[in-house]
Every structure is written in C-alpha cells, then in structure tokens.
Scaffold this active site. Structure first.
Site, PDB file in Angstrom:
ATOM      1  N   LYS A  25       0.850  -1.197   0.000  1.00  0.00           N
ATOM      2  CA  LYS A  25       0.000   0.000   0.000  1.00  0.00           C
ATOM      3  C   LYS A  25       0.881   1.240   0.000  1.00  0.00           C
ATOM      4  O   LYS A  25       2.081   1.198   0.308  1.00  0.00           O
ATOM      5  CB  LYS A  25      -0.947   0.024   1.208  1.00  0.00           C
ATOM      6  CG  LYS A  25      -0.274  -0.016   2.583  1.00  0.00           C
ATOM      7  CD  LYS A  25       0.216   1.327   3.110  1.00  0.00           C
ATOM      8  CE  LYS A  25       0.945   1.177   4.451  1.00  0.00           C
ATOM      9  NZ  LYS A  25       1.647   2.396   4.877  1.00  0.00           N
ATOM     10  N   ASP A  53      -1.777  -1.406  10.643  1.00  0.00           N
ATOM     11  CA  ASP A  53      -2.116  -1.534   9.223  1.00  0.00           C
ATOM     12  C   ASP A  53      -2.812  -2.852   8.874  1.00  0.00           C
ATOM     13  O   ASP A  53      -3.361  -2.991   7.784  1.00  0.00           O
ATOM     14  CB  ASP A  53      -0.847  -1.430   8.360  1.00  0.00           C
ATOM     15  CG  ASP A  53      -0.378  -0.001   8.168  1.00  0.00           C
ATOM     16  OD1 ASP A  53      -1.224   0.916   8.239  1.00  0.00           O
ATOM     17  OD2 ASP A  53       0.823   0.204   7.948  1.00  0.00           O
TER      18      ASP A  53
END
Length: 282
Positions: free
Chosen positions: A8, A135
């Site tokens: 990401k 995350d």
C-alpha cells in the site's frame, strides 16, 4: 495454497492527536497496490511447530515475527493443531513504508482461516490484526480507504481512474518506531484529506496534489536526508503528485502518463535506488 500479499501507499497521512498510551491518532488515505509478495502455505501434518521462511536474506526477524504472531494469535483463539511451513517470496521492499510486514501478517490470517475453515469473520480477524499492527485491518480488506484512529476506523472511498505509481526507495530503510519517536518535535503539515478524496473521486490531479502531505516526512528526512533528495528529483522529473509513504523511506509519484513513469523508472534504477512501478489494486 499460494496467495498474494499486497503493498500500500499512504497517499496522505495526518497526525490528529496522541493517546495517553503513546499511540498517535492518524487520518490517512490508503491505496492498495498491485505490487505484492507471494505466500505459500504447506501443511506439516506431524510437526509441533510452524515455520516462516523467506527468500529475502535482508528480511529482519521483526517481519518474521509479525507472521508468527498472526499465526499464534489465530491458533490461540481457535484452538487448531495443524502446523505449516509458510514460505514468503518478497517483492515489497523492506522498511519502506509500504506495509509489507503487516500485509504478510494479514495474509496469514486470511490464508489459515480459509485453509482450516475456521469461519472467522472479517471483524474477528480485524480484532486479532490490531494486536499485530495498525495496518493489518486495512490489509484484510485491500481497497481504497480513509483510515483513522490507530487503524481501526475504515471507510471505503471511490477512485474514478487508476494511476501509474512509481515508488523510489533509498537502499537504507527506516524504523517506524524511530520516526514516531521524533515526530512530535516537528510542526504538522498542511493536509486537506477531504480535498484528496474529492480529487480521487473526480480524477482531479490538481486537487490531489494540493491536498496530500505526510506529517512523518520531515521527521523521516531528519533521520535520512536522502528522502528529501528523492522527493526533489521526482518533482524535477515532472510529477505533480509526490509524497512519502508511511514512515518511509519510500517516496512515490502518481501519474496517468505511462511513458513518463517508465522513463523515470529506468533513471532511478540506474542511480542505484530500489524502484517499483505498479498501479492501484482494483
């Protein structure tokens, strides 16, 4: 089972506060990338342990431990006895702010849940994931999100058109802890998360460029000045949307100009940087 573990970028990252326990509160725009590692799960019917192995000799024990921790927490909650060899083929650069370790841990949660038919819901896996890293819940979903709190509040956001994403990382990485340890001594950045969301929904590159920022970039650059050099080089290449991802050390540029991205990819590669060219995961 063989499955992908995606990276990401934080298109924007704003620190909004700090909890009494020391955790920083964030407001982020996270975009999942097509860039990925590969995880292979091989059952060990007669083993009393699960082994995590990786083809990247530079992988730290911390990254191993995230996957091991994910497996251990899942085993503790659901009481299964099956063990595995989990093989990781790395493509996501280490200590880059791209979430490789958290993504691998999320993939372990999803993979074991599927293989052993545990029936754990996404919410249950997210609760486990938050014990591993902020995350991890995002990587369980892998879609464009506004993420806030310490990673537990997620709202999907629309992205009208895909972008080419050029990632440039210095050879040296950064520890997330080291960056957060110094971040409170730096002023916050002017970030407009609402404008970034509008820009993604409308495919307005100017709005995205005006709204993005990363409150961790100045602290990270103080520890590794090369980050600022890469940022400047990307801007001079003609990219409008440029920032640093997470706590670094990767910088990125977004563009719809494939030719510009490919040309810049080769330039940075020849300069000795770690370079990846990818897109938003759709």
């Amino acid at each position: 089972m063989i499955t992908k573990s995606y990276a990401k970028i934080n298109l924007s990252l704003q620190i909004t506060g700090k909890r009494e326990d020391g955790y920083h509160l964030l407001d982020m725009i996270n975009l999942p990338l097509a860039l990925h590692d590969i995880l292979e799960f091989v059952p060990l019917p007669f083993s009393k342990e699960t082994y995590i192995i990786c083809d990247d000799p530079g992988l730290s024990k911390l990254k191993h431990n995230l996957c091991q921790k994910a497996f251990g927490l899942l085993k503790e909650k659901y009481g299964f006895t099956q063990n595995f060899v989990i093989k990781i083929h790395k493509e996501i650069p280490f200590a880059a702010g791209l979430g490789g370790g958290s993504s691998n841990a999320a993939t372990v949660l999803l993979g074991i849940n599927k293989i052993l038919h545990l029936g754990a819901s996404l919410e249950e896996l997210s609760d486990i994931g938050l014990k591993i890293g902020a995350d991890v819940p995002f990587f369980l979903r892998n879609q464009p999100m506004e993420v806030s709190g310490i990673g537990e509040i997620m709202n999907p956001i629309p992205v009208k058109k895909n972008f080419e994403i050029l990632i440039v990382k210095p050879q040296q990485g950064l520890s997330t802890k080291d960056v957060y340890d110094v971040c409170d001594s730096f002023p916050r950045t002017a970030i407009d998360t609402a404008l970034v969301k509008e820009g993604l929904a409308e495919h307005d590159e100017s709005k995205i460029a005006r709204g993005i920022g990363n409150d961790l970039m100045a602290p990270a650059e103080s520890l590794l000045p090369e980050i600022g050099e890469i940022y400047g080089l990307l801007r001079r290449e003609g990219f409008e949307i440029v920032s640093m991802s997470g706590s670094g050390s990767s910088c990125f540029a977004l563009s719809t100009k494939a030719g510009l991205c490919k040309e810049a990819f080769h330039k940075f590669d020849k300069m000795g940087y770690i370079v990846r060219l990818t897109k938003i995961l759709c």
